[in-house]
Design a protein around this motif. Sequence first.
Motif, PDB file in Angstrom:
ATOM      1  N   ASN A   1       0.788  -1.229   0.000  1.00 54.92           N
ATOM      2  CA  ASN A   1       0.000   0.000   0.000  1.00 54.92           C
ATOM      3  C   ASN A   1       0.818   1.277   0.000  1.00 54.92           C
ATOM      4  N   ILE A   2       2.130   1.159   0.036  1.00 54.23           N
ATOM      5  CA  ILE A   2       2.970   2.351   0.043  1.00 54.23           C
ATOM      6  C   ILE A   2       2.884   3.009  -1.331  1.00 54.23           C
ATOM      7  N   ARG A   3       2.469   4.269  -1.337  1.00 54.79           N
ATOM      8  CA  ARG A   3       2.332   5.009  -2.591  1.00 54.79           C
ATOM      9  C   ARG A   3       3.503   5.950  -2.834  1.00 54.79           C
ATOM     10  N   TRP A   4       4.110   6.422  -1.741  1.00 53.92           N
ATOM     11  CA  TRP A   4       5.194   7.385  -1.901  1.00 53.92           C
ATOM     12  C   TRP A   4       6.014   7.433  -0.627  1.00 53.92           C
ATOM     13  N   VAL A   5       7.288   7.785  -0.784  1.00 50.51           N
ATOM     14  CA  VAL A   5       8.167   8.017   0.360  1.00 50.51           C
ATOM     15  C   VAL A   5       8.734   9.419   0.212  1.00 50.51           C
ATOM     16  N   LEU A   6       8.476  10.256   1.196  1.00 53.21           N
ATOM     17  CA  LEU A   6       9.019  11.607   1.219  1.00 53.21           C
ATOM     18  C   LEU A   6      10.155  11.643   2.227  1.00 53.21           C
ATOM     19  N   ARG A   7      11.252  12.241   1.828  1.00 54.29           N
ATOM     20  CA  ARG A   7      12.429  12.339   2.701  1.00 54.29           C
ATOM     21  C   ARG A   7      12.400  13.639   3.488  1.00 54.29           C
ATOM     22  N   LYS A   8      12.746  13.548   4.771  1.00 57.69           N
ATOM     23  CA  LYS A   8      12.844  14.732   5.619  1.00 57.69           C
ATOM     24  C   LYS A   8      14.122  15.484   5.279  1.00 57.69           C
ATOM     25  N   PRO A   9      14.108  16.783   5.349  1.00 53.67           N
ATOM     26  CA  PRO A   9      12.984  17.640   5.701  1.00 53.67           C
ATOM     27  C   PRO A   9      11.966  17.676   4.557  1.00 53.67           C
ATOM     28  N   VAL A  10      10.704  17.559   4.916  1.00 55.93           N
ATOM     29  CA  VAL A  10       9.624  17.492   3.939  1.00 55.93           C
ATOM     30  C   VAL A  10       9.098  18.892   3.650  1.00 55.93           C
ATOM     31  N   ASN A  11       9.018  19.215   2.381  1.00 58.39           N
ATOM     32  CA  ASN A  11       8.401  20.449   1.938  1.00 58.39           C
ATOM     33  C   ASN A  11       6.887  20.273   2.104  1.00 58.39           C
ATOM     34  N   LEU A  12       6.224  21.203   2.787  1.00 62.44           N
ATOM     35  CA  LEU A  12       4.790  21.058   3.040  1.00 62.44           C
ATOM     36  C   LEU A  12       3.976  20.999   1.751  1.00 62.44           C
ATOM     37  N   ALA A  13       4.397  21.730   0.734  1.00 65.11           N
ATOM     38  CA  ALA A  13       3.680  21.675  -0.549  1.00 65.11           C
ATOM     39  C   ALA A  13       3.769  20.273  -1.144  1.00 65.11           C
ATOM     40  N   ASP A  14       4.924  19.618  -0.988  1.00 69.21           N
ATOM     41  CA  ASP A  14       5.068  18.239  -1.480  1.00 69.21           C
ATOM     42  C   ASP A  14       4.162  17.288  -0.711  1.00 69.21           C
TER      43      ASP A  14
END
Length: 128
Positions: free
Chosen positions: A97-110
Amino acid sequence: MTAKVLLLEDDIGVRFTFNMALQEAGYDVRAVSNCADAISALSETLPDVLVLDLKIGEEMSLPVADYAALLRPDIPVVYITGSRLFAGGELFTLSRNIRWVLRKPVNLADLLSMVDHVTGRVAAAAAS
């Protein structure tokens, strides 16, 4: 109908920031700080999307995604991590079910764009 988000993040400042950004974008957010509370929240109400920090203290949040998938097999999961674990994309093989992985620091718009995408808000807005 307002999409429901379960946010699991152990850092209080990051959790507050993500929670506020998602709420201001119109999401109904349940923010929790540990895996046990996330599992409990899933037992009470099934969200439309999970936004999970990969490492919660010394724990991994993969069991939360697995439990959610048992309740609703197609529930989308967006992972957030500052860890270099699974840097080659191996995380996608651990949960269907993983759709995406965002790396920190995360941009809020992303973050907001990804949650919009997995909840279908982008498609719904384009169709109107």
